[in-house]
Motif scaffolding. Structure first.
Motif, short mmCIF file in Angstrom:
data_model
loop_
_atom_site.label_atom_id
_atom_site.label_comp_id
_atom_site.label_asym_id
_atom_site.label_seq_id
_atom_site.Cartn_x
_atom_site.Cartn_y
_atom_site.Cartn_z
N LEU A 223 -61.72 -41.14 36.54
CA LEU A 223 -61.97 -40.29 37.69
C LEU A 223 -61.75 -38.82 37.37
N ALA A 224 -60.96 -38.53 36.33
CA ALA A 224 -60.71 -37.14 35.96
C ALA A 224 -61.88 -36.53 35.21
N ASP A 225 -62.74 -37.36 34.62
CA ASP A 225 -63.92 -36.86 33.91
C ASP A 225 -64.97 -36.43 34.95
N PRO A 226 -65.39 -35.17 34.97
CA PRO A 226 -66.28 -34.71 36.05
C PRO A 226 -67.63 -35.43 36.07
N ILE A 227 -68.17 -35.76 34.91
CA ILE A 227 -69.47 -36.43 34.88
C ILE A 227 -69.33 -37.88 35.34
N VAL A 228 -68.30 -38.58 34.82
CA VAL A 228 -68.08 -39.97 35.26
C VAL A 228 -67.79 -40.00 36.76
N ARG A 229 -66.99 -39.03 37.22
CA ARG A 229 -66.65 -38.98 38.65
C ARG A 229 -67.91 -38.80 39.51
N ALA A 230 -68.81 -37.92 39.09
CA ALA A 230 -70.04 -37.71 39.85
C ALA A 230 -70.89 -38.99 39.87
N LEU A 231 -70.94 -39.68 38.74
CA LEU A 231 -71.74 -40.92 38.67
C LEU A 231 -71.10 -42.04 39.48
N LEU A 232 -69.79 -42.04 39.59
CA LEU A 232 -69.11 -43.01 40.45
C LEU A 232 -69.33 -42.67 41.93
N LEU A 233 -69.17 -41.41 42.27
CA LEU A 233 -69.32 -41.02 43.67
C LEU A 233 -70.73 -41.25 44.18
N VAL A 234 -71.73 -41.08 43.33
CA VAL A 234 -73.10 -41.29 43.79
C VAL A 234 -73.40 -42.78 43.99
N GLN A 235 -72.58 -43.63 43.37
CA GLN A 235 -72.70 -45.06 43.64
C GLN A 235 -71.91 -45.47 44.88
N TRP A 236 -70.87 -44.72 45.22
CA TRP A 236 -69.96 -45.10 46.30
C TRP A 236 -70.31 -44.48 47.65
N LEU A 237 -70.46 -43.16 47.69
CA LEU A 237 -70.55 -42.46 48.98
C LEU A 237 -71.76 -42.88 49.81
N PRO A 238 -72.97 -43.00 49.23
CA PRO A 238 -74.09 -43.42 50.08
C PRO A 238 -73.87 -44.77 50.75
N LEU A 239 -73.09 -45.65 50.10
CA LEU A 239 -72.85 -46.97 50.67
C LEU A 239 -72.07 -46.89 51.98
N VAL A 240 -71.17 -45.90 52.11
CA VAL A 240 -70.42 -45.75 53.35
C VAL A 240 -71.39 -45.56 54.51
N PHE A 241 -72.36 -44.67 54.31
CA PHE A 241 -73.25 -44.31 55.41
C PHE A 241 -74.36 -45.33 55.62
N VAL A 242 -74.83 -45.95 54.53
CA VAL A 242 -75.86 -46.97 54.67
C VAL A 242 -75.29 -48.22 55.34
N SER A 243 -74.13 -48.68 54.86
CA SER A 243 -73.55 -49.88 55.47
C SER A 243 -73.13 -49.60 56.90
N GLY A 244 -72.69 -48.35 57.16
CA GLY A 244 -72.35 -48.00 58.53
C GLY A 244 -73.56 -48.05 59.44
N ALA A 245 -74.69 -47.56 58.95
CA ALA A 245 -75.92 -47.62 59.74
C ALA A 245 -76.36 -49.07 59.96
N GLU A 246 -76.27 -49.89 58.92
CA GLU A 246 -76.67 -51.30 59.06
C GLU A 246 -75.75 -52.03 60.03
N GLY A 247 -74.48 -51.65 60.05
CA GLY A 247 -73.55 -52.30 60.96
C GLY A 247 -73.84 -52.02 62.43
N LEU A 248 -74.67 -50.99 62.70
CA LEU A 248 -75.01 -50.64 64.09
C LEU A 248 -76.41 -51.10 64.49
N LEU A 249 -77.13 -51.79 63.61
CA LEU A 249 -78.50 -52.15 63.93
C LEU A 249 -78.59 -53.16 65.07
N VAL A 250 -77.65 -54.09 65.12
CA VAL A 250 -77.69 -55.07 66.22
C VAL A 250 -77.45 -54.39 67.56
#
Length: 410
Positions: A223-250
């Motif tokens: 997580l201290a490596d800036p490039i690895v951190r960016a590649l991790l965050l781009v895998q993680w952060l969109p999932l918060v908002f996508v799964s949140g949107a899917e959780g409201l579809l019903v």
């Protein structure tokens, strides 16, 4: 990993021609189907025994939270242990944790505890699996191999849910758990019989140490490596908002007055788009083009969600959800970069950490979006998630550009 300069264009046929990948791929599909069947069957069985919606919900989600502890405290095992006995042992343990709840009179607490304990090692197994994929496939073939595994994971989840529903309706929840047990055992047997007994990853310092200390410090260093951190965050952060949107579809479908059952249809649109997007981007674009399309595809993931703030017809909502699902293919453009950015002796740990974060953030999304929807309209909350994805793409654009330049030098 090979450089993009002059790198040969791989095909899905090339990927499937690798016998070790076929073994890993087939066993992984069985494991995913078994896990989905277990979640559904255990939830139904617990509710039938206790009549408690809380315990039924806990049974459905008990396999998620323990993965956080496993990824942070045991992640180094993905590199320190030989992969074949690790994977076979985890699949066999999954079979035991699935078979015990199917026994007549098995205590609910024991059943839930077993599933939770087995789930602790899930990030370790995922890390070892992805490390092996990166070792048996190289260059563009690795990216297409990851594409196949993501498509297969979605398909296995959909099939597992559908098949689980059929088995439970016809034979009962206990039979579904037994079918899931058979899937785990078959995955273990296939791995044991067909996967070579490959060595553990070489340690950079050559010295053994505490698993807990190495796992924690390894996660911190990644997580201290800036490039690895960016590649991790781009895998993680969109999932918060996508799964949140899917959780409201019903509730969104209910608020809009759509016919009953439309919520399930909307939930299926995004995985369908994801499968199409992965196949189209994986097959239709070359290595360099995929990596340049990461940000545009992230925009595609978030932009259609903005439309749900408007009173658009059902057909338009379906198209928007499908289009957003296509945007998931952005992940193909970061796979090679992630492997290049991580030290060889820590790949399994890095993949396990990525998997842990994805599970954690995916679980956070529906809770956060549900809380926001208490104060804002449901459609507006979904649109807010889409806007957050666009902001994420903007904020991480610099780190992704640096990662792409680093990969071009490898």
């Amino acid at each position: 990993m090979t450089s993009l300069e002059g790198a040969p264009r791989a095909t899905y046929r090339d990927v499937l021609a690798e016998p070790r990948f076929r073994v890993l791929f087939g066993a992984r599909c069985l494991w995913i189907m078994g896990s989905v069947l277990r979640m559904v069957g255990l939830s139904v069985l617990v509710y039938g025994r206790t009549g408690s919606p809380l315990l039924a919900g806990l049974a459905f989600g008990v396999g998620w939270l323990p993965q956080v502890a496993g990824g942070l405290l045991l992640g180094a095992l993905a590199d320190r242990l030989r992969p074949r006995p690790l994977v076979v042992g985890a699949y066999a343990a999954g079979a035991v944790a699935t078979a015990v709840p199917a026994l007549p009179g098995a205590p609910v607490a024991v059943s839930l505890l077993l599933v939770a304990l087995v789930s602790v090692v899930t990030p370790v197994v995922s890390g070892a699996f992805n490390r092996l994929i990166s070792e048996v496939l190289s260059g563009d073939a690795y990216v297409l191999g990851r594409s196949l595994t993501m498509v297969a994971a979605s398909a296995a989840q959909v099939l597992g849910l559908a098949f689980g529903g059929i088995v439970i309706a016809a034979l009962g929840a206990r039979s579904a758990l037994l079918v899931a047990t058979a899937a785990f055992l078959l995955a273990a047997a296939l791995t044991r019989a067909r996967l070579p007994d490959l060595p553990a990853a070489p340690r950079a310092d050559g010295m053994p140490g505490s698993v807990l200390r190495e796992s924690w410090s390894g996660s911190r260093d990644l997580l201290a490596d800036p490039i690895v951190r960016a590649l991790l965050l781009v895998q993680w952060l969109p999932l918060v908002f996508v799964s949140g949107a899917e959780g409201l579809l019903v509730p969104y479908a209910a608020v809009r007055g759509f016919p009953e059952g439309v919520g399930a249809l909307l939930l299926a649109c995004s995985p369908a788009g994801m499968m199409v997007g992965n196949l189209a981007v994986g097959r239709g674009l070359g290595p360099r083009a995929r990596e340049r399309m990461v940000v545009p595809l992230l925009v595609l993931l978030g932009l259609p969600l903005l439309g749900l703030a408007l009173p658009v017809p059902l057909a338009v909502v379906v198209v928007l959800q499908f289009a957003a699902g296509v945007g998931y293919a952005y992940e193909l453009g970061i796979q090679r970069q992630f492997v290049d950015a991580v030290p060889d002796g820590a790949r399994g740990h890095a993949f396990g950490l990525a998997s842990t974060g994805m599970m954690t953030f995916q679980g956070m999304g529906p809770v956060l979006s549900g809380a926001v929807a208490e104060f804002l309209p449901v459609g507006g909350t979904i649109a807010l998630g889409g806007a957050a994805i666009l902001l994420t793409a903007l904020l991480l654009r610099g780190g992704l550009r640096r990662a792409r330049r680093l990969g071009e030098r490898h």
